[in-house]
Design a protein around this motif. Structure first.
Motif, PDB file in Angstrom:
ATOM      1  N   UNK A  47       7.611   4.802   8.767  1.00 54.24           N
ATOM      2  CA  UNK A  47       8.628   4.193   7.755  1.00 54.24           C
ATOM      3  C   UNK A  47       8.374   3.773   6.237  1.00 54.24           C
ATOM      4  N   UNK A  48       7.244   2.538   6.506  1.00 53.08           N
ATOM      5  CA  UNK A  48       6.627   2.111   5.664  1.00 53.08           C
ATOM      6  C   UNK A  48       5.971   3.706   4.171  1.00 53.08           C
ATOM      7  N   UNK A  53       4.995   2.395   1.197  1.00 58.76           N
ATOM      8  CA  UNK A  53       4.225   1.748   1.883  1.00 58.76           C
ATOM      9  C   UNK A  53       4.783  -0.128   1.572  1.00 58.76           C
ATOM     10  N   UNK A  54       4.648  -0.446   3.341  1.00 56.27           N
ATOM     11  CA  UNK A  54       5.419  -2.177   2.940  1.00 56.27           C
ATOM     12  C   UNK A  54       4.515  -3.008   3.647  1.00 56.27           C
ATOM     13  N   UNK A  75       6.783  -6.338   0.469  1.00 52.42           N
ATOM     14  CA  UNK A  75       6.494  -5.218  -1.111  1.00 52.42           C
ATOM     15  C   UNK A  75       6.955  -4.016  -0.414  1.00 52.42           C
ATOM     16  N   UNK A  76       7.422  -3.617  -1.499  1.00 54.09           N
ATOM     17  CA  UNK A  76       7.483  -2.104  -1.102  1.00 54.09           C
ATOM     18  C   UNK A  76       6.703  -0.602  -1.986  1.00 54.09           C
ATOM     19  N   UNK A  77       6.096  -0.257  -1.429  1.00 50.26           N
ATOM     20  CA  UNK A  77       4.932   0.153  -2.826  1.00 50.26           C
ATOM     21  C   UNK A  77       4.437  -0.641  -4.216  1.00 50.26           C
TER      22      UNK A  77
END
Length: 115
Positions: A47-48, A53-54, A75-77
């Motif tokens: 999913x990340x 990436x999470x 953080x997302x990315x």
């Protein structure tokens, strides 16, 4: 271990457990019921990928005995999506450990159910 090192160890454990790109072998020592959560972790990693990436970036820690409150950003990315959230981590047999409940709670918010 001095207080600063202990605090850093708690924050490092928190960060690795919630990093969707981290190897499961690195997370497992810091995750309650890790063996039962390996397939959930794989789904979380997948999913990340669509978000770059999470991860969670700890910004502060408050330790009281064998429990600590971590203040962190999600953080997302690599970009902050949510800031100044808090979570609990416990020291179990000398190792900072994220509870199954805390881990599964975050995975649910990432639309990844725990097995």
């Amino acid at each position: 271990m001095d207080a600063a090192s202990d605090g850093q160890a708690a924050m490092d454990a928190w960060a690795v457990v919630f990093d969707s790109t981290a190897e499961f072998a690195d997370k497992a020592p810091h995750l309650e019921d890790a063996a039962a959560l390996e397939s959930s972790n794989a789904a979380y990693a997948e999913a990340g990928e669509s978000f770059g990436g999470f991860s969670m970036e700890p910004t502060a820690v408050d330790i009281s005995g064998d429990e600590a409150t971590i203040t962190y950003n999600v953080l997302f990315g690599g970009n902050a999506a949510y800031e100044d959230l808090t979570g609990e981590i416990q020291r179990v047999d000398g190792t900072w450990t994220v509870s199954r409940e805390a881990y599964c709670g975050f995975l649910a918010s990432a639309r990844t159910p725990c097995s």
